[in-house]
Design an enzyme around this catalytic site. Structure first.
Site, PDB file in Angstrom:
ATOM      1  N   CYS A  64     -36.321 -53.863 -31.536  1.00 16.95           N
ATOM      2  CA  CYS A  64     -37.681 -54.334 -31.288  1.00 16.95           C
ATOM      3  C   CYS A  64     -38.293 -53.550 -30.131  1.00 16.95           C
ATOM      4  O   CYS A  64     -37.588 -53.083 -29.236  1.00 16.95           O
ATOM      5  CB  CYS A  64     -37.670 -55.831 -30.970  1.00 16.95           C
ATOM      6  SG  CYS A  64     -39.323 -56.575 -30.896  1.00 16.95           S
ATOM      7  N   CYS A  68     -39.698 -60.109 -25.472  1.00 19.18           N
ATOM      8  CA  CYS A  68     -40.023 -61.531 -25.314  1.00 19.18           C
ATOM      9  C   CYS A  68     -38.842 -62.260 -24.673  1.00 19.18           C
ATOM     10  O   CYS A  68     -37.715 -62.208 -25.176  1.00 19.18           O
ATOM     11  CB  CYS A  68     -40.356 -62.150 -26.667  1.00 19.18           C
ATOM     12  SG  CYS A  68     -41.744 -61.341 -27.493  1.00 19.18           S
ATOM     13  N   CYS A  71     -36.495 -64.667 -26.842  1.00 22.01           N
ATOM     14  CA  CYS A  71     -36.012 -64.190 -28.146  1.00 22.01           C
ATOM     15  C   CYS A  71     -34.575 -64.649 -28.400  1.00 22.01           C
ATOM     16  O   CYS A  71     -33.700 -64.503 -27.549  1.00 22.01           O
ATOM     17  CB  CYS A  71     -36.085 -62.672 -28.214  1.00 22.01           C
ATOM     18  SG  CYS A  71     -35.575 -61.988 -29.803  1.00 22.01           S
TER      19      CYS A  71
END
Length: 351
Positions: A64, A68, A71
């Protein structure tokens, strides 16, 4: 006796003709019934079986481009399955009763060619009922949607805030352009007949935000709102790549967010209890993940032991899946009718 009565009252030739017609018609009906039952018997509906993987969330890659903080499926592996093996696994799932495939990650659009192959194969070869993708929106391009829209039913974009600074705190990029991209993607979906969906994780940075005006303007057909979740072995302490403990909200904060937005028709909330064991998760090796109680566990790969055996090795609560609204209007027949025929009734899903 009936035949003898006919013979005494009707000329012999006419009587024989009636008898021959009766025998021929009876033989035809019998053969037709036998043919329907023995040859044209419809295939068994595997999706109705108790352990059928009706809806599968597949993570073809963990990679990714965002960070975040909450996550639960971090990029601890860079492995991507060879396309032929991925297709073999998807066929096994379809044969076992899969009706909907959701492709997530990681960020799926880091591999646009892989996405194209998977979508085309699932629709053209396997005839999967519904295919969706969950993305952070940063890598979606209009030309890809234009070229692949015939195979994609739903595009979900994750959006946790309409405030650029809040998104930066969460880890959703650092350019502050998430919201601009989000509205652009929603418009592309309308343009190409793809259902637009929104995903939001309620966490310590956004629980007091009022999103009503923006949600109403975006008008997603479905807005999934998740309570920030701890998954043991993935995001549960400082030794992991993500430590989501600082992102958690209290039950009161969760309810405050829910009460503020629950009047919106597309709003679909999921607290931690609703999420536990109600999702079928398939990782980059095509192993099922169990993130219910305790440490996250995984099955053997369906490529090695098959779908049924792999599902026995994890907990999936089909009843909870149904109760949380796991089955919904997930195809886009209504949108296609609207675009091509000027309207029409929605196709009703059958369980």
């Amino acid at each position: 006796m009936a035949v003898m009565a006919l013979l005494t009252n009707i000329p012999v030739a006419l009587c024989l003709f009636i008898i021959v017609c009766y025998v021929v018609s009876t033989s035809f009906v019998t053969k037709k019934r036998f043919k329907l039952n023995a040859i044209n018997k419809p295939p068994k509906d595997r999706s109705a079986e108790p352990d059928a993987p009706v809806s599968v969330n597949y993570f073809p890659s963990r990679k990714c481009n965002y960070t975040c903080g909450f996550c639960f499926h971090t990029d601890t592996s860079s492995y991507v399955l060879p396309i032929d093996e991925a297709k073999r696994g998807l066929r096994l799932l379809k044969e076992a009763g899969m009706r909907k495939l959701n492709i997530a990650g990681g960020e799926p659009f880091l591999y646009p060619r892989l996405l194209t192959e998977l979508l085309c194969y699932c629709k053209e070869e396997l005839n999967v009922e519904s295919i969706s993708i969950v993305s952070n929106g940063s890598k979606i391009r209009e030309n890809w949607l234009r070229e692949n829209c015939q195979w994609l039913d739903i595009l979900a974009v994750s959006c946790d805030s309409f405030n650029p600074e809040t998104n930066k705190k969460i880890g959703r990029g650092d350019d502050g352009a998430n919201v601009v991209r989000l509205f652009r993607i929603a418009e592309w979906c309308r343009k190409y007949g793809i259902k637009f969906k929104l995903n939001t994780v309620v966490n310590i940075h956004n629980w007091d935000e009022d999103m009503v005006a923006n949600i109403e303007q975006l008008a997603p057909f479905r807005w999934k709102v998740f309570q920030c979740l701890i998954v043991a072995g993935e995001n549960d302490d400082e030794t992991r790549k993500r430590d989501a403990r600082t992102f958690l909200v209290t039950d009161e904060q969760w309810q405050t967010f829910c009460n503020r937005h629950k009047h919106i028709p597309c709003y679909v909330p999921e607290d931690n209890n609703s999420m536990a064991s109600s999702y079928l998760l398939l990782d980059e090796y095509m192993c099922f993940l169990d993130k219910g109680e305790g440490m996250i566990t995984k099955s053997e790969s369906i490529l090695q032991v098959g779908v049924k055996e792999a599902m026995k090795q994890i907990v999936w609560d089909k009843k909870s899946f149904v109760e949380r609204g796991g089955i919904y209007d997930w195809d886009r027949s209504d949108m296609l009718q609207s675009a091509c025929e000027g309207g029409g009734n929605k196709k009703e899903l059958e369980w």
